[in-house]
Design an enzyme around this catalytic site. Structure first.
Site, PDB file in Angstrom:
ATOM      1  N   HIS A 168       0.820  -1.212   0.000  1.00  0.00           N
ATOM      2  CA  HIS A 168       0.000   0.000   0.000  1.00  0.00           C
ATOM      3  C   HIS A 168       0.853   1.261   0.000  1.00  0.00           C
ATOM      4  CE1 HIS A 168      -4.153  -1.686   1.319  1.00  0.00           C
ATOM      5  NE2 HIS A 168      -3.733  -2.134   0.158  1.00  0.00           N
ATOM      6  N   THR A 225      -9.297  -2.446  -4.040  1.00  0.00           N
ATOM      7  CA  THR A 225     -10.186  -1.571  -3.262  1.00  0.00           C
ATOM      8  C   THR A 225      -9.814  -0.117  -3.527  1.00  0.00           C
ATOM      9  OG1 THR A 225     -10.056  -3.248  -1.526  1.00  0.00           O
ATOM     10  CG2 THR A 225     -11.108  -1.160  -0.940  1.00  0.00           C
ATOM     11  N   ARG A 231      -9.026   3.516  -2.943  1.00  0.00           N
ATOM     12  CA  ARG A 231      -8.685   4.210  -1.701  1.00  0.00           C
ATOM     13  C   ARG A 231      -8.087   5.574  -2.012  1.00  0.00           C
ATOM     14  NH1 ARG A 231      -3.635   1.188  -2.251  1.00  0.00           N
ATOM     15  NH2 ARG A 231      -1.992   2.610  -1.560  1.00  0.00           N
ATOM     16  N   ASP A 267     -14.331  -2.773   1.105  1.00  0.00           N
ATOM     17  CA  ASP A 267     -13.580  -3.223   2.274  1.00  0.00           C
ATOM     18  C   ASP A 267     -14.564  -3.451   3.424  1.00  0.00           C
ATOM     19  OD1 ASP A 267     -12.024  -3.513   4.544  1.00  0.00           O
ATOM     20  OD2 ASP A 267     -10.537  -2.033   3.888  1.00  0.00           O
ATOM     21  N   HIS A 311     -15.666 -12.718  -0.745  1.00  0.00           N
ATOM     22  CA  HIS A 311     -14.835 -13.518   0.158  1.00  0.00           C
ATOM     23  C   HIS A 311     -15.766 -14.119   1.210  1.00  0.00           C
ATOM     24  CE1 HIS A 311     -11.431 -11.472  -1.594  1.00  0.00           C
ATOM     25  NE2 HIS A 311     -10.596 -12.208  -0.888  1.00  0.00           N
ATOM     26  N   GLU A 358     -13.720 -17.521   5.081  1.00  0.00           N
ATOM     27  CA  GLU A 358     -12.260 -17.601   5.242  1.00  0.00           C
ATOM     28  C   GLU A 358     -11.941 -18.046   6.658  1.00  0.00           C
ATOM     29  OE1 GLU A 358      -9.360 -14.540   3.519  1.00  0.00           O
ATOM     30  OE2 GLU A 358     -11.281 -13.517   3.418  1.00  0.00           O
ATOM     31  N   ASP A 360      -2.784 -13.441  -3.663  1.00  0.00           N
ATOM     32  CA  ASP A 360      -1.763 -12.384  -3.555  1.00  0.00           C
ATOM     33  C   ASP A 360      -0.417 -12.984  -3.933  1.00  0.00           C
ATOM     34  OD1 ASP A 360      -3.415 -10.210  -2.128  1.00  0.00           O
ATOM     35  OD2 ASP A 360      -3.752 -11.971  -0.883  1.00  0.00           O
TER      36      ASP A 360
HETATM   37 ZN   LIG Z   1      -8.572 -12.646  -1.555  1.00  0.00          ZN
END
Ligand SMILES: [Zn+2]
Length: 330
Positions: free
Chosen positions: A58, A91, A93, A128, A186, A189, A267
């Protein structure tokens, strides 16, 4: 088999832009060596620590210039891994000197100016879950506005972020759906049966992870009836300790019961993986042959948010590849 997995034309449906930044990209964007090495030496961490690691990326993409480079580099790396269709998610931002609109515009520009052949790229914008209902609604309205300007590019909305925090607001996703956006959420998880039920009843187009669905008989029965494709991120789950090993990953249940799934990196930067490696892991863990691996890729086309025309094109090119590269081992 390494070479086969590399050469296989692949469909990536669950890749977070910032988490996908490679070591090389982080270096190019001025990240310090010690934060990069910490970022890449990850072997096994909890989910909480994984979320802390995203801060490195980020910081690297906190201005439009870097964000543009980062997006193009990620596309290039997926293209080199023979990913022929990529749904990148991020996302929106704001940072000092970069509004949420600037953020989205920059990612769109980088995708539209993609210089790499043989890869089709679409964008999923994420909400988010740590943000409030008001903030999520505001982001969704922004996403709808951009989607109306770039309907070929922006295909869906995702719900992501720390699964231990925040909420799924069904009405927000209903609104996304009413506005022609696909939904990839998602889900499960971590163990959170009440929320999982709520998400399943909404019937998203796809689910991310789905780790703790089969562990609850009621949810599992509901899931099997709905038959929603799940994006399975093997290395991500093994590193974040939500799967004990590749062999014990919940994708085994999906294979056994012939339920819809695709393989994804989640990721690739943070977890130091590639989509080819994910195929290699499933080949080893589940003893899948070339044709079965190809079939995973082929079926993923159906689960994608590509248009009917794009899906036909992708199917055609995968079938062509199969004739050339897989000897009849049916
Ligand atoms: Zn993911």
């Amino acid at each position: 088999m390494d070479l086969f997995c590399h050469k296989l034309p692949k469909i990536e449906l669950h890749a977070h832009l910032n988490g996908s930044l490679s070591k090389l990209t982080l270096k190019q964007l001025g990240c310090l060596e010690n934060s990069i090495s910490q970022y890449q030496s990850v072997k096994a961490i909890g989910l909480k620590d994984a979320f802390a690691l995203f801060k490195v990326a980020h910081e690297a993409t906190s201005n439009t210039k870097n964000l543009y480079i980062a997006t193009q580099n990620v596309i290039e790396e997926f293209a080199k891994d023979n990913v022929v269709y990529l749904e990148l998610r991020t996302t929106p931002r704001s940072e000092e000197g970069m509004s949420e609109d600037d953020y989205i515009e920059t990612v769109i520009k980088a995708i539209r100016e993609n210089r790499f052949d043989g890869i089709l790229v679409k964008l999923i914008l994420s909400l988010d879950r740590r943000r409030s209902r008001e903030e999520q609604t505001e982001t969704l309205d922004r996403i709808i506005r951009f989607k109306n300007s770039f309907p070929d590019l922006i295909r869906g909305v995702d719900l992501s972020g720390d699964p231990a925090k925040g909420d799924f607001f069904r009405d927000i996703f209903e609104k996304a759906r009413e506005n022609g956006l696909k939904t990839a959420i998602h889900c499960a998880e971590i163990q959170n049966d009440a929320e999982v039920k709520n998400i399943l009843e909404f019937k998203p187009d796809r689910l991310g992870h789905g780790t703790f669905i089969h562990t609850n008989p009621e949810l599992w029965a509901l899931y099997k009836q709905l038959n929603i494709p799940v994006e399975c991120c093997l290395t991500s789950n093994v590193i974040c300790l939500t799967a004990n090993s590749y062999a014990e990953h919940h994708v085994q249940e999906w294979i056994k019961e012939k339920l819809p799934f695709c393989l994804a990196t989640d990721d690739k930067g943070v977890f130091n993986t590639s989509l080819s490696e994910e195929f290699l892991h499933i080949h080893k863990a589940s003893k899948l042959n070339e044709l079965e691996l190809w079939t995973i890729s082929y079926k993923s086309i159906e689960y994608s948010f590509a248009s009917a025309e794009e899906k036909n094109f992708l199917r055609f090119s995968l079938e062509k590849w199969k004739i050339k590269n897989i000897k009849d081992n049916e």
